[in-house]
Design an enzyme around this catalytic site. Structure first.
Site, PDB file in Angstrom:
ATOM      1  N   ALA A   1     -45.356  56.956  43.534  1.00 23.12           N
ATOM      2  CA  ALA A   1     -44.025  56.690  44.685  1.00 23.12           C
ATOM      3  C   ALA A   1     -42.825  56.723  43.598  1.00 23.12           C
ATOM      4  CB  ALA A   1     -44.191  55.352  45.136  1.00 23.12           C
TER       5      ALA A   1
ATOM      6  N   SER B   1     -40.509  55.128  43.057  1.00 21.06           N
ATOM      7  CA  SER B   1     -40.031  53.815  42.368  1.00 21.06           C
ATOM      8  C   SER B   1     -41.235  53.397  41.306  1.00 21.06           C
ATOM      9  CB  SER B   1     -40.000  52.690  43.448  1.00 21.06           C
ATOM     10  OG  SER B   1     -41.026  52.296  43.912  1.00 21.06           O
ATOM     11  N   TYR B   2     -42.146  54.070  41.220  1.00 21.67           N
ATOM     12  CA  TYR B   2     -43.438  53.846  39.962  1.00 21.67           C
ATOM     13  C   TYR B   2     -42.832  54.079  38.792  1.00 21.67           C
ATOM     14  CZ  TYR B   2     -46.924  52.978  43.654  1.00 21.67           C
ATOM     15  OH  TYR B   2     -47.693  52.629  44.574  1.00 21.67           O
ATOM     16  N   GLY B   3     -42.254  52.985  38.029  1.00 14.28           N
ATOM     17  CA  GLY B   3     -41.590  53.121  36.696  1.00 14.28           C
ATOM     18  C   GLY B   3     -40.646  52.045  36.757  1.00 14.28           C
TER      19      GLY B   3
END
Length: 147
Positions: A105, A107-109
């Protein structure tokens, strides 16, 4: 050792979808629970568990997908860029052994690393085109719309 995944990355498998008897032991459910002890590695071979692929509409994927939420997440998973070489080795191991479905995704991080898992997947795939099964990799992504 070939056939073993590092304990620090076993959380990528969904332990709820794989019976413990398949591997002879329960899989860890979070990297945080064993982050401090990266050794000894959990002994696990995908070669002992290779159910047939499944169809997701017109796409054929491995029955086990790999989530990449921890790739780039410093807060919950303790990610640093020092992990990248090990993550790439895990990615290549998985793809070589028939896992072709990865979830990510935007927003992964966290913080400045937002989207890091997507970046890493792209880099790892680009550098892996010579390995078996690499052309069959499927990536699912998503985004969270903000009001």
């Amino acid at each position: 050792e070939s056939g073993a995944l590092p304990a620090s990355h076993m959380a990528f498998f969904s332990s709820s979808s794989i019976p413990a008897a398949t591997y002879g032991h329960a899989l860890p459910t979070s990297r945080a629970s064993h982050k401090c002890s990266r050794t000894p590695p959990v002994r696990c071979s995908l070669k002992t568990f290779q159910p047939p692929p499944v169809d997701l509409g017109p796409v054929r994927v491995s029955p086990i997908g790999v989530g990449t939420w921890s790739w780039g997440n410093q807060v919950l998973w303790g990610y640093t860029t020092d992990d990248d070489a090990e993550l790439e080795a895990v990615f290549k191991y998985l793809v070589t052994n028939g896992i072709n479905f990865f979830d990510t995704a935007d927003s992964y991080g966290t913080g400045k690393l937002n989207g890091r898992s997507e970046q890493l997947l792209g880099q790892f795939l680009e550098s892996s085109l010579y390995i078996p099964n690499a052309h069959d990799v499927k990536i699912a992504t998503k985004f969270a719309p903000y009001p």
